[in-house]
Design an enzyme around this catalytic site. Sequence first.
Site, short mmCIF file in Angstrom:
data_model
loop_
_atom_site.label_atom_id
_atom_site.label_comp_id
_atom_site.label_asym_id
_atom_site.label_seq_id
_atom_site.Cartn_x
_atom_site.Cartn_y
_atom_site.Cartn_z
N TYR A 205 -44.08 25.07 -27.22
CA TYR A 205 -45.24 25.80 -26.70
C TYR A 205 -45.47 25.48 -25.22
CZ TYR A 205 -47.23 27.49 -31.14
OH TYR A 205 -47.48 28.15 -32.31
N LYS B 200 -36.03 19.10 -37.89
CA LYS B 200 -34.77 19.82 -38.07
C LYS B 200 -33.68 18.97 -37.43
CE LYS B 200 -32.43 23.53 -39.28
NZ LYS B 200 -32.23 23.93 -40.69
N ASP C 23 -36.82 23.72 -43.05
CA ASP C 23 -36.54 24.86 -43.92
C ASP C 23 -36.75 24.47 -45.39
OD1 ASP C 23 -34.37 23.15 -43.57
OD2 ASP C 23 -32.85 24.73 -43.56
N ASP D 207 -47.30 25.04 -36.84
CA ASP D 207 -47.93 26.36 -36.79
C ASP D 207 -47.48 27.20 -37.97
OD1 ASP D 207 -49.29 28.63 -35.66
OD2 ASP D 207 -47.33 29.38 -35.00
N ASP E 266 -49.65 28.12 -41.80
CA ASP E 266 -49.96 29.46 -42.32
C ASP E 266 -49.49 29.57 -43.77
OD1 ASP E 266 -50.92 30.29 -39.80
OD2 ASP E 266 -50.08 32.31 -40.09
C1 IPM Z 1 -52.79 28.78 -34.40
C2 IPM Z 1 -52.46 30.06 -33.69
C3 IPM Z 1 -52.12 29.75 -32.26
C4 IPM Z 1 -50.93 28.82 -32.24
C5 IPM Z 1 -51.85 30.98 -31.38
C6 IPM Z 1 -53.02 31.94 -31.39
C7 IPM Z 1 -51.49 30.60 -29.97
O1 IPM Z 1 -51.43 30.71 -34.37
O2 IPM Z 1 -53.76 28.10 -33.98
O3 IPM Z 1 -52.11 28.44 -35.36
O4 IPM Z 1 -49.79 29.28 -32.35
O5 IPM Z 1 -51.14 27.62 -32.14
MG MG Z 2 -50.84 29.80 -36.19
#
Ligand code: IPM
Ligand code: MG
Length: 355
Positions: A142, A187, A219, A243, A247
């Site tokens: 990032y 990884k 993975d 990240d 999710d």
């Molecule tokens: C999160 C989001 C952010 C990230 C984006 C919006 C930059 O997906 O907080 O997980 O990737 O960190």
């Molecule tokens: Mg995110």
Amino acid sequence: MNKNIAVIRGDGIGPEIVAQALKVLDRVAACYGHSFRYIDVDMGGCALDKYGDPLPEHELEKCKNADSVLLGAVGGNQWNDVPADKRPEKGLLRLRAGMGVYSNNRPAKIWRQLADASPLKSEIVANGIDFLIVRELTGGIYFGTHKTENGTATDILQYSEAEIERIGRIGFETARKRNRRLCSVEKSNVLDSSRLWKAVMHRLSNEYPDVELTDMLVDNCAMQIVKNPAQFDVIVTENMFGDILSDEASMITGSIGMIPSSSLGAGTCGLYEPIHGSAPDIAGTDKANPIGTILSAAMMLRYSFDLNAEADAIERAVSAFLDNNYRTADIMRSGMTEVGCAQCGDLIAEYIGKG
Ligand code: IPM
Ligand code: MG
């Protein structure tokens, strides 16, 4: 207790969900005799429109000077074509880096009332889902150099030992407060940065003999999260892996709308935000689930202000909301009562001080 809270409403559903968290904080302040002062901060697409910069220095300063920061969400399709360094998300990354909050804590815990909202088979859910992802937040790909030249794009993934060590320590300390199992995810079969990551974690583990350290390739981890989530206690991983895995982890608990997060660095001033995005498709329709933001406010009380009873009260109020069969659209099931974002905030605020 008097606290100054910088409030970033942001874009999309951000203003709606933040308004609910402030309702809940106001109620906590009234019930427990605290005073929370809110300082509005512009960040994201709204700041870009207003100042030509997704996070102007004066807005970042407000965050650094506050006792903590509460954030809704940033981004939206109307800013898709702006240059990379002006994107709303860039404001968020600069905020995280500017505040020095390198440690991002993302719980994946299933509420018993929402067991049937998980897309996993009930026999897997029955084993329990309660783990925490500690995501490194201010390094890695990032924050490496990004460039596109002559039809070739490059993003650099770089970690120093010191950066790995400080997040590794947070992983071990966090595991110590839970079930003492830490899974380091990388990884290392491909990446140098991951080989260094793994080596640092193993060096640190000598200092934490009471914590069981395991390694997992990212993975495989993605697969294990859906196959057998009960095996995990604390996962520590680098920025982008965290990240993606967070999710995935949120979804098996029913909805990404339920998950809060805390980000901390050296001091007690933290950044608290739900893990979901700005959901422009439902912005302004009162359909958003504000619980991730409300629970982020609870984390702020717990981790930055040491107000544990107050944080417990918010979590109990969320539980009462679910026990009374209220649901927002994302977790709606037949037999439940669907409520909008604002009513969800009203109800949770009402339950505080009642139970
Ligand atoms: C999160 C989001 C952010 C990230 C984006 C919006 C930059 O997906 O907080 O997980 O990737 O960190
Ligand atoms: Mg995110």
